[in-house]
Design a protein around this motif. Structure first.
Motif, PDB file in Angstrom:
ATOM      1  N   VAL A 259      33.630  21.361 -14.446  1.00 47.13           N
ATOM      2  CA  VAL A 259      32.388  20.664 -14.811  1.00 47.13           C
ATOM      3  C   VAL A 259      31.471  20.643 -13.587  1.00 47.13           C
ATOM      4  CG1 VAL A 259      31.422  18.506 -15.639  1.00 47.13           C
ATOM      5  CG2 VAL A 259      33.676  19.253 -16.444  1.00 47.13           C
ATOM      6  N   THR A 260      30.256  21.180 -13.723  1.00 47.88           N
ATOM      7  CA  THR A 260      29.354  21.185 -12.566  1.00 47.88           C
ATOM      8  C   THR A 260      28.277  20.106 -12.682  1.00 47.88           C
ATOM      9  OG1 THR A 260      28.090  22.938 -13.644  1.00 47.88           O
ATOM     10  CG2 THR A 260      29.682  23.603 -11.974  1.00 47.88           C
ATOM     11  N   SER A 261      27.786  19.850 -13.909  1.00 45.74           N
ATOM     12  CA  SER A 261      26.825  18.755 -14.054  1.00 45.74           C
ATOM     13  C   SER A 261      26.841  18.264 -15.489  1.00 45.74           C
ATOM     14  CB  SER A 261      25.419  19.233 -13.665  1.00 45.74           C
ATOM     15  OG  SER A 261      25.098  20.404 -14.374  1.00 45.74           O
ATOM     16  N   SER A 262      26.327  17.046 -15.726  1.00 43.47           N
ATOM     17  CA  SER A 262      26.388  16.483 -17.064  1.00 43.47           C
ATOM     18  C   SER A 262      25.075  15.798 -17.416  1.00 43.47           C
ATOM     19  CB  SER A 262      27.533  15.474 -17.148  1.00 43.47           C
ATOM     20  OG  SER A 262      27.259  14.385 -16.310  1.00 43.47           O
ATOM     21  N   SER A 263      24.862  15.569 -18.738  1.00 40.10           N
ATOM     22  CA  SER A 263      23.633  14.930 -19.192  1.00 40.10           C
ATOM     23  C   SER A 263      23.582  13.484 -18.725  1.00 40.10           C
ATOM     24  CB  SER A 263      23.537  15.007 -20.713  1.00 40.10           C
ATOM     25  OG  SER A 263      24.710  14.478 -21.286  1.00 40.10           O
ATOM     26  N   GLN A 265      24.272  12.397 -15.946  1.00 38.67           N
ATOM     27  CA  GLN A 265      23.682  12.358 -14.607  1.00 38.67           C
ATOM     28  C   GLN A 265      22.293  13.002 -14.599  1.00 38.67           C
ATOM     29  OE1 GLN A 265      26.940  14.453 -12.870  1.00 38.67           O
ATOM     30  NE2 GLN A 265      27.617  12.616 -11.745  1.00 38.67           N
ATOM     31  N   GLY A 266      21.853  13.446 -15.772  1.00 41.42           N
ATOM     32  CA  GLY A 266      20.510  14.011 -15.890  1.00 41.42           C
ATOM     33  C   GLY A 266      20.416  15.471 -15.509  1.00 41.42           C
ATOM     34  N   GLY A 267      21.571  16.062 -15.212  1.00 39.82           N
ATOM     35  CA  GLY A 267      21.538  17.466 -14.807  1.00 39.82           C
ATOM     36  C   GLY A 267      21.344  18.414 -15.975  1.00 39.82           C
ATOM     37  N   VAL A 268      21.656  17.922 -17.209  1.00 42.89           N
ATOM     38  CA  VAL A 268      21.634  18.770 -18.387  1.00 42.89           C
ATOM     39  C   VAL A 268      20.891  18.017 -19.485  1.00 42.89           C
ATOM     40  CG1 VAL A 268      23.067  20.117 -19.958  1.00 42.89           C
ATOM     41  CG2 VAL A 268      23.970  19.452 -17.723  1.00 42.89           C
TER      42      VAL A 268
END
Lengths: 361, 577
Positions: A259-263, A265-268
């Motif tokens: 997992v590199t980024s997630s919604s 955290q606002g990354g996606v």
């Protein structure tokens, strides 16, 4: 009807079954799917009363069967190698259970003075056996010898024999394992029709996922001594929920990623249906995963990759080998993934495929 | 006794060998002339020493007045008693054998393989040894009589002797039931019984409707074999029963030596031969049914679980141990124990350790039974046994070579070669007496008779080994530059040396223990061990009895050594005979 509660069993000092619970209701066919040696046959033999659990209970209609010997359980058994009695003809094989039942219901007193009812029962026996043979499409086979029959015919006799005394439950232990593919499909269809018609609850044990999907109302996946998935064939196919299950069901494309980024955290951008969205980095590329579960950044997860026209992501894959597979082509690619295409691509070409990923957790 | 059993097993390997031989037949077919040379010696031997005497016996029956009213009644009563004792022995053997077969095939317990091996020991022992074992345990000079003084009226009654004979027969043949029925039980698919149970059959009905019908060929085969052995039993009946019980065999012996009537003896022996052949044919047929039901072997044996099972295993285990250990132990212990009054001290029973019986064997007493020290019997036995080994190997090798790659000729000759197995030893002796005169001046007849008995086995041991040598191996060796002698040395010899040693040991044991033919043929000054035992046993007095025990112990020791050698060869061969 049948209820299995928290069964434990060790084999050669190793835990084989570690807390198995499930139930089977009237007219339901459940399928126990597991690798060989996973203890599924042992479980079946315990239900039949041929083996005993170290702990746990087996109940039928709320009655604990621990003290009930196999012959009093009224459960039919069908094995892979048929198990027809070689010294009896087809009629006597099918009639075996009926005769045993008649012996049991006739008290000793009746047994002594049975000249009269004998004739009556003999007629009943004849018609019942004929009915059963008709049910499995073997009309007129009564006088044949077991050894004169083909494998498929023998298995149908075994089925008729198990059905004849009207068991309360039917159990199948890899019944079609020894038969070839087309015969298997044929028998599977007949079996499904018979089970639907007789409404006898059934447990079907196999390691072949095609058989399981074809026959089962519910599929139970047995792995590591536990039932790791319990659902209708459609549910199980849609969400196998584990890497092992995906592989067991022959779903093929399982890849590992981080997992590199997630919604969260606002990354996606968040998914439309309210699920969280994640970017997953894999060897094949970065994928967008919509998932109910929470995945912290940096978590290693396994993904099931499915080909889908409306998939968000696109992968580029180099064609390594092309196999004809009925109405399409199976394409093996450089990254180890297998995809299906309408037209055969040239080996060495790079193809673009739309895919969707699911998390296997 | 062991002859016929082994013959059967040899037949199985034979068919394999024949198949193997057939596949590479084209590679190496000797010309008709070399085949003729191979067969010359063994056929000539059989012609002179078996078929010629057989023909003499037959002609004697028809030329002399064998068919008289008195003879007819005697034959009828003898035959009915022979059938009666054989049937009774068979039934009793099954009473012990069937539970034992279940015990060994269905349950695991400590000491199982040892106990199983123990039950097989009597079968390989000479009849005189088994008779001596039971004599030492239950006979009038034996342990039972010493520990629990029974009424002499009972212990000298016919019933008591008959009981001893029955026990010895059970002791001998239980292993057959364990082997044939036990193996059939092991081959039975446990799923069949499980399905029967799931179809509503309780334990009794599973046995009645599934297990027993499936075991029927095995039960029948075992019954036939046990019956055949009991039917032809000679040593046990003569030594334990004296001449109280006249079976066909005993009657033939009596009509040759005690109440000479050779035509009657000849007629009896022909009747005996016919019955033996019928039994053999029936047995071969049923055993073939047993072996064709080859399913994969299922391991269904397990530890006893329920209290009933535990009681069954414990009771039967103890019973079997006692039944097989006690007789085998009482003989050697008795041979070192004094259990009777010394000379001149009537009434005062002394007992204790003694080596007198053995020492006495080396002394040539003036009033002894023999003109030589009794131990000379052991030397004679060893000499005869060595000659038997020599004869049977010299005759057996060419026949086995020819049979290893059978042509139509061999298929015709094979049953002829095996025919002597159907003839009883007493009959062989009778044939010799009729053909070569009563005087039998030459002691050579004993090893020749022994060779007739041993030859079928020697051939059956060598033949599969010869057939098993793959022609390709020989070809490979010769293409690699080996000379014919080198090929024989590197390929044939290692395989054959083991089979040869096995065959030789067989012939040796057969000769050591042979009783029936020797009893008729031996000259008084050349006794063998079994004959010496018989003579000692038929003498009154504690010393003779003790010497019989000592002799029998010696024979038991020698035979056990031979069995160990054979077993060791068999184990390292990793196959069954």
């Amino acid at each position: 009807m049948l209820e299995i509660r928290d069964i434990f069993k060790t084999y050669d000092g190793k835990p084989l079954l570690r807390g198995i619970s499930f139930s089977v209701s009237q007219g339901e066919t459940i399928c126990l799917l597991g690798a060989s040696g996973s203890g599924k046959s042992t479980l079946l033999r315990m239900i039949a009363g041929l083996e005993f659990p170290e702990s746990g209970h087996i109940l039928f209609n709320e009655i604990d069967l621990a003290q009930t010997p196999p012959h009093a359980r009224d459960f039919g058994l069908v094995f892979q190698d048929y198990g027809l009695f070689p010294h009896l003809n087809i009629f006597d094989n099918v009639a075996f259970g009926l005769k045993m039942k008649a012996l049991e219901s006739n008290s000793l007193l009746f047994g002594l003075s049975r000249q009269h009812p004998q004739g009556k029962r003999a007629v009943g026996l004849q018609t019942r056996v004929a009915e059963m043979l008709e049910l499995v499409n073997l009309q007129g086979f009564e006088k044949r010898k077991v050894t004169d029959l083909s494998g498929g015919e023998q298995q149908r006799v075994a089925l008729a024999r198990a059905l004849a005394p009207q068991p309360r439950l039917l159990m199948f232990d890899e019944p079609l394992g020894a038969l070839d593919k087309s015969l298997k499909e044929d028998l599977l269809n007949q079996l499904r029709a018979i089970l639907r018609k007789t409404k006898i609850p059934a447990i079907y044990v196999t390691h072949d996922q095609d058989e399981a999907f074809a026959i089962a109302d519910r599929i139970l996946l047995l792995h590591d001594g536990k039932i790791i998935r319990d659902g209708t064939p459609a549910e199980v196919w849609k969400n196998p929920n584990s890497v092992w299950a995906a592989r067991m069901l022959g779903m093929g494309n399982v890849i590992d990623g981080v997992v590199t980024s997630s919604s969260a955290q606002g990354g996606v951008p968040a998914a439309e249906d309210g699920d969280e969205s994640y970017f997953i980095k894999t060897d094949v590329g970065v994928f967008t995963l919509n998932c109910k579960h929470k995945h912290p950044k940096g978590e290693k997860i396994s993904l099931l990759l499915k080909q889908s026209e409306d998939g968000v992501d696109e992968v580029k894959l180099k064609v390594e080998d092309v196999l004809f597979d009925r109405d399409q082509f199976q394409v093996k690619t450089g990254s180890g993934l297998v995809i299906h295409m309408k037209d055969a691509p040239k080996v060495g070409l790079v193809v673009r495929v739309r895919v969707k990923v699911e998390c296997l957790a | 006794m062991q002859n016929n059993m082994l013959n059967h097993e040899g037949t199985e390997t034979l068919t394999q060998a024949q198949k193997a031989g057939k596949s590479n037949l084209g590679a190496f077919v000797p010309s008709w002339f070399s085949r003729f040379l191979l067969w010359l010696a063994p056929l000539l031997f059989l012609l002179v020493f078996f078929f010629q005497p057989l023909a003499r016996i037959i002609t004697l029956v028809f030329s002399a007045s064998a068919f008289t009213e008195i003879n007819f009644q005697l034959i009828l009563s003898t035959l009915s008693f022979t059938f009666y004792q054989a049937a009774l022995s068979t039934i009793l053997t099954f009473l012990l054998g069937i539970p034992s077969a279940i015990l060994f095939s269905r349950f695991n317990f400590g000491g199982k393989s040892l106990l199983r091996a123990l039950t097989a020991v009597p079968f390989m022992l000479p009849t005189v040894v088994v008779a001596s074992c039971f004599n030492a345990l239950l006979g009038n000079h034996g342990w039972l009589f010493f520990l629990f003084p029974l009424s002499p009226e009972f212990t000298t009654s016919k019933t008591f002797y008959f009981l001893l004979i029955l026990l010895a027969h059970i002791f001998y043949n239980t292993t057959i039931v364990i082997r044939i029925v036990g193996n059939a039980l092991l081959r039975l698919d446990p799923k069949l019984e499980q399905i029967a149970r799931s179809l509503g059959a309780d334990t009794f009905h599973v046995w009645k409707n599934v297990t027993l019908p499936l075991l029927r060929p095995a039960l029948l085969a075992a019954a036939l074999l046990v019956f055949m052995f009991d039917f032809t039993s000679f040593g046990v009946i003569l030594l334990l029963g004296g001449s109280n019980f006249s079976t066909l065999e005993v009657e033939i012996y009596l009509r040759v030596l005690k109440l000479p009537n050779l035509p009657l003896a000849a007629l009896l022996s022909i009747i005996q031969l016919i019955f033996t052949l019928i039994f053999s044919i029936l047995y071969t047929r049923t055993i073939n049914q047993v072996t064709t039901q080859t399913a994969p072997r299922f391991s269904t044996s397990r530890l006893p679980k329920t209290p009933k099972e535990k009681i069954f295993v414990a009771t039967l285990g103890i019973l079997l141990s006692a039944f097989f250990v006690l007789p085998l132990l009482s003989l050697p212990v008795r041979s070192f124990t004094r259990l009777e009054a010394d000379r001149g001290q009537r009434g005062a029973v002394q007992y204790g350790f003694t080596t007198d019986y053995y020492q006495e064997l080396f002394i040539n007493r003036r009033d002894s039974l023999f003109y030589v020290p009794p131990i000379q019997a052991a030397a004679n036995s060893l000499g005869y046994a060595s000659l038997t080994v020599l004869f049977s190997l010299v005759l057996g090798y060419p026949a086995a070579y020819a049979l290893a790659k059978p042509t139509r000729l061999e298929k015709f000759l094979d049953p002829l070669i095996m025919l002597p197995l159907g003839a009883s030893a007493v009959m062989l002796g009778l044939g010799f007496i009729i053909s070569f005169g009563r005087s039998l001046a030459s002691p050579w007849f004993v090893p020749i008779a022994h060779t007739l008995v041993a030859l079928p086995f020697v051939i059956r041991t060598l033949q599969p080994a010869l057939a098993s040598i793959p022609e390709r191996l020989r070809q490979a060796a010769s293409t690699l530059g080996a000379s014919p002698f080198r090929v024989w040395q590197t390929v044939d010899f290692p395989i054959l040396s083991r089979a040869t040693l096995g065959a030789a040991t067989f012939a040796f044991t057969v000769s050591l223990g042979e009783f029936g033919a020797t009893l008729l043929l031996t000259r008084p000054e050349y006794p063998t061990i079994p004959i010496a035992i018989q003579r000692f046993l038929s003498q009154p007095g504690g010393l003779s009895y003790g010497q019989a025990m000592a002799m029998a112990t010696l024979l038991m020791l020698l035979t056990t050594l031979a069995i160990l050698i054979i077993e060791k060869l068999r184990l390292s061969n990793a196959g069954e005979f």
